[in-house]
Design an enzyme around this catalytic site. Structure first.
Site, mmCIF file in Angstrom:
data_model
loop_
_atom_site.group_PDB
_atom_site.id
_atom_site.type_symbol
_atom_site.label_atom_id
_atom_site.label_comp_id
_atom_site.label_asym_id
_atom_site.label_seq_id
_atom_site.Cartn_x
_atom_site.Cartn_y
_atom_site.Cartn_z
ATOM 1 N N GLY A 1 0.967 -1.473 -0.344
ATOM 2 C CA GLY A 1 0.110 0.318 -0.138
ATOM 3 C C GLY A 1 0.727 1.339 -0.050
ATOM 4 N N ALA B 1 2.625 1.226 3.652
ATOM 5 C CA ALA B 1 3.591 -0.008 4.493
ATOM 6 C C ALA B 1 3.764 -0.864 2.951
ATOM 7 C CB ALA B 1 3.006 -0.494 5.688
ATOM 8 N N VAL C 1 3.005 -5.499 3.374
ATOM 9 C CA VAL C 1 2.701 -6.541 4.590
ATOM 10 C C VAL C 1 3.679 -7.636 4.278
ATOM 11 C CG1 VAL C 1 1.549 -7.525 5.710
ATOM 12 C CG2 VAL C 1 1.322 -4.888 5.465
ATOM 13 N N VAL D 1 -3.597 -12.602 10.314
ATOM 14 C CA VAL D 1 -5.394 -12.861 10.537
ATOM 15 C C VAL D 1 -5.984 -13.599 9.310
ATOM 16 C CG1 VAL D 1 -7.100 -11.551 10.498
ATOM 17 C CG2 VAL D 1 -5.501 -10.685 12.000
ATOM 18 N N ASP E 1 -9.701 6.264 11.457
ATOM 19 C CA ASP E 1 -9.444 6.151 10.183
ATOM 20 C C ASP E 1 -10.736 4.830 9.888
ATOM 21 O OD1 ASP E 1 -9.135 6.465 7.022
ATOM 22 O OD2 ASP E 1 -7.154 5.325 6.660
ATOM 23 N N ASN F 1 -9.663 -1.292 6.904
ATOM 24 C CA ASN F 1 -9.154 -1.266 7.754
ATOM 25 C C ASN F 1 -9.871 -2.183 9.060
ATOM 26 O OD1 ASN F 1 -7.679 0.374 6.814
ATOM 27 N ND2 ASN F 1 -8.363 2.313 7.452
ATOM 28 N N ASP G 1 -4.498 -1.720 11.224
ATOM 29 C CA ASP G 1 -3.995 -0.123 10.345
ATOM 30 C C ASP G 1 -4.364 0.629 11.226
ATOM 31 O OD1 ASP G 1 -2.797 -1.404 7.980
ATOM 32 O OD2 ASP G 1 -4.756 -0.646 7.094
#
Length: 281
Positions: free
Chosen positions: A26, A29, A31, A124, A168, A173, A185
């Protein structure tokens, strides 16, 4: 796969054993899925401020302080040293929020370590053991929408009771894990008591949830859970077991026109920033 340079130091330190694959890239960041012994986790690599679409807006960083007064002055002046300190504080904000919320029982990824600008945390997973999808990538029945909406309202309340507003929160998110929604996030999370914009952010977070789940269960659209939650919080009556009704009647009295105009201007600015972030995802 070959380890990215930013993850090599974690391998050298023995914090991770190998990098499996890239999970997401993104504007803020990147991941990666990594292996740590017998466990599969994820490593979030924060990008430099110049590469991110989400800026450290003053609304979010208000009341974030560092103990070192020299750092505080440098951050306020915007020197090179200060910018580096601000960047470090921005990254550590999510780490601090994750530990704080996990301790409070909020459904967030379990944080394990933070090293060299990399956050190592729980991966997750969905019921099949694969990386969980975002809510935005899932279609729900009305019953599922109502259930997940209620679950997330409980988490919003639990966060606020822990003194944190996400800032946010939206369908982008939240991951749909095997046991239900998990909030992610948090670098923009704000202190509920110390940030003057916390109320507006909380109302927007809840409104985003209403709007998303209202696509599948329209009866959620007119609910006013945000105002109800904040009103209970302001009165010192909010707790993790609070029963919410979704209704709220505003007390009548003189109108603060200047305050209303400021709220409108803030809302416009935040909506413009949100649209930029959504377009960049």
């Amino acid at each position: 796969m070959k380890a990215p340079p930013r993850l090599q130091s974690l391998i050298d330190e023995g914090l991770i054993d190998s990098v499996v694959r890239q999970l997401m890239s993104g504007k803020e960041a990147m991941v990666y899925v990594v292996r740590c012994g017998d466990d599969t986790r994820c490593a979030k690599i924060y990008k430099e401020a110049t590469q991110r679409s989400f800026r450290q807006a003053v609304d979010y960083t208000e009341n974030r302080k560092v103990k070192n007064t020299r750092l505080q002055r440098a951050m306020a002046k915007g020197t090179k040293f200060g910018r580096q300190a601000t960047e470090a504080a921005w990254q550590s904000a999510e780490v601090d929020a994750l530990y704080r919320l996990a301790a409070a029982g909020v459904r967030v990824p379990v944080p394990y370590n933070f090293c060299d600008g990399v956050l190592l945390m729980e991966l997750v997973a969905d019921a099949q053991g694969d990386a969980a999808p975002r809510l935005n990538d899932v279609v729900f029945t009305p019953e599922e929408a109502r259930r997940h909406h209620a679950t997330l309202l409980v988490e919003v309340v639990r966060m606020l009771c822990a003194g944190v507003v996400h800032g946010d929160l939206s369908e982008f998110n939240v991951l749909l894990g095997a046991d239900g929604p998990v909030i992610i996030d948090l670098p923009q999370a704000v202190d509920a008591a110390g940030n003057n914009h916390a109320r507006r952010m909380l109302l927007r977070d809840v409104a985003n949830l209403n709007a998303f789940f209202g696509r599948f269960a329209p009866e959620l659209l007119p609910t006013r859970y945000g105002e109800e939650i904040w009103n209970l919080y302001e009165r010192g009556e909010l707790h993790t077991g609070s029963e919410l009704t979704g209704t709220f009647v505003r007390a009548t009295g003189p109108v603060d026109l200047g305050g209303v105009l400021r709220e409108v201007d803030d809302a416009r600015a935040e909506e413009a920033a949100r649209l930029v972030r959504m377009a960049a995802r």
